[in-house]
Design an enzyme around this catalytic site. Structure first.
Site: not given
Ligand code: NAP
Length: 321
Positions: A233, A262, A281
């Protein structure tokens, strides 16, 4: 019959599926007052890309479930929804691979200057064999630092380790043993990741902890040759600091799918920087994935309103209420 608000266009078959289960009201959230008024009349709502604040939910006493067509849920105040007993559902997994492809496109495009050089060809500047001025940097064998190695980060790590023979470092609050075993990923602290990675890739959710996680100090801690990739994000990066770092040569380049504002404003300095690849995005934006996300979100909402939803729930506490 239950009533559902649809506030983002969904494919016809998904709309038909929702119609089988509820009366549908469609409204564009840009009509703010009408949108808030309808929230007070419906049992559930499905959509994306709209911030839904606690104030907007005052008086929405019928509302039992919100279903976002996204994995990220930073547009919601989750604690407030839980207090109100409103289920929040999201769409993890179905978008993981297409988003990881976008991340890898940014890695390759930034390293090999794909967009810049394609524009150069179209501008008629290719008038002899290319020389060092058009060289990029290698991707294979380099070190990729993933900040937030979860579902999408894991799919990026797989591409990097198995496809490009890259060394994978990551930071998470808890270890990801699957990625460690399958891709040789090594968990390090942020300082080590920043100091040693050739590509720093952000895939954390946006929370109060990750807001401006990468600012001026973190950019200074990166290698001068490093490339920053952000498809998480926009606000996880301090964009003003990034612009300054790119101007000053503190880092080499950036590949960005997300921005603090955005659509990206037309006067953003990022738009005139040759070492920036900026995408609108498009993380999950393929025909197939967007369809799968809409269907998944619709099924989540119908099940939530039936009281049978057990997966894809952000605020699981609400189920036990
Ligand atoms: P996910 O499986 O929940 O992965 C997020 C990772 O971030 C987890 O490994 C988590 O591990 C880590 N994390 C969370 N808080 C943290 C912190 N404070 N410091 C360090 N690591 C942290 O989610 P995902 O499905 O991969 O998606 C991730 C993000 O990508 C979404 O939340 C969304 O904002 C973004 N996204 C963007 C697009 C786009 O169009 N560009 C599309 C899809 C998703 P721990 O809990 O162990 O810290």
């Amino acid at each position: 019959m239950k009533k559902i608000l649809v506030y983002k266009p969904v494919p016809d078959d998904v709309l038909a599926y929702l119609r089988e289960h509820a009366e549908i009201v469609q409204i564009d959230a840009a009509q703010h007052d009408a949108f808030v008024a309808v929230l007070k009349e419906v049992d559930g709502a499905i959509g994306a890309s709209v911030k839904i604040t606690p104030a907007m939910l005052e008086g929405a006493t019928k509302l039992k479930a919100l279903s976002t067509i996204s994995v990220g849920f930073d547009n919601f105040d989750v604690d407030d929804l839980t207090r109100r007993g409103i289920v929040l559902a999201h769409t993890p997994d179905v978008l993981t691979e297409s988003t990881a492809d976008t991340v890898f496109s940014l890695i390759l495009a930034s390293a090999r200057r794909v967009v810049e050089l394609a524009d150069w060809v179209k501008a008629g500047k290719w008038q002899g064999s290319i020389d060092q001025a058009q060289f990029g940097v290698e991707v294979q064998g380099k070190t990729l630092g993933i900040v937030g190695l979860g579902r999408i980060g894991g799919a990026v790590a797989r591409r990097a380790a198995l496809g490009f023979n890259m060394k994978v470092l990551y930071t998470n609050r808890s270890p990801n043993s699957q990625a460690e075993q399958a891709y040789g990923a090594r968990r390090v602290d942020l300082a080590e990741l920043l100091a040693t990675s050739d590509f720093v890739c952000l895939q954390v959710p946006l929370t109060s902890e990750t807001h401006h996680l990468i600012g001026a100090a973190e950019l200074r801690a990166m290698k001068k040759s490093a490339i920053l990739i952000n498809a998480s994000r926009g606000p996880t990066v301090d964009e003003a600091a990034l612009i300054e770092a790119l101007r000053a040569g503190t880092i080499h380049a950036a590949g960005l799918d997300v921005f603090e504002t955005e659509p990206l404003p037309a006067d953003s300095p990022l738009l005139s920087m040759p070492n920036v690849v900026a995408l609108p995005h498009i993380g999950s934006a393929t025909e197939e994935t967007r369809h799968a996300m809409a269907l998944n979100a619709a099924e989540n909402l119908v099940a939530a309103l039936d009281g049978t939803l057990t997966r894809n729930v952000v605020n699981r506490d609400v189920l036990s209420k």
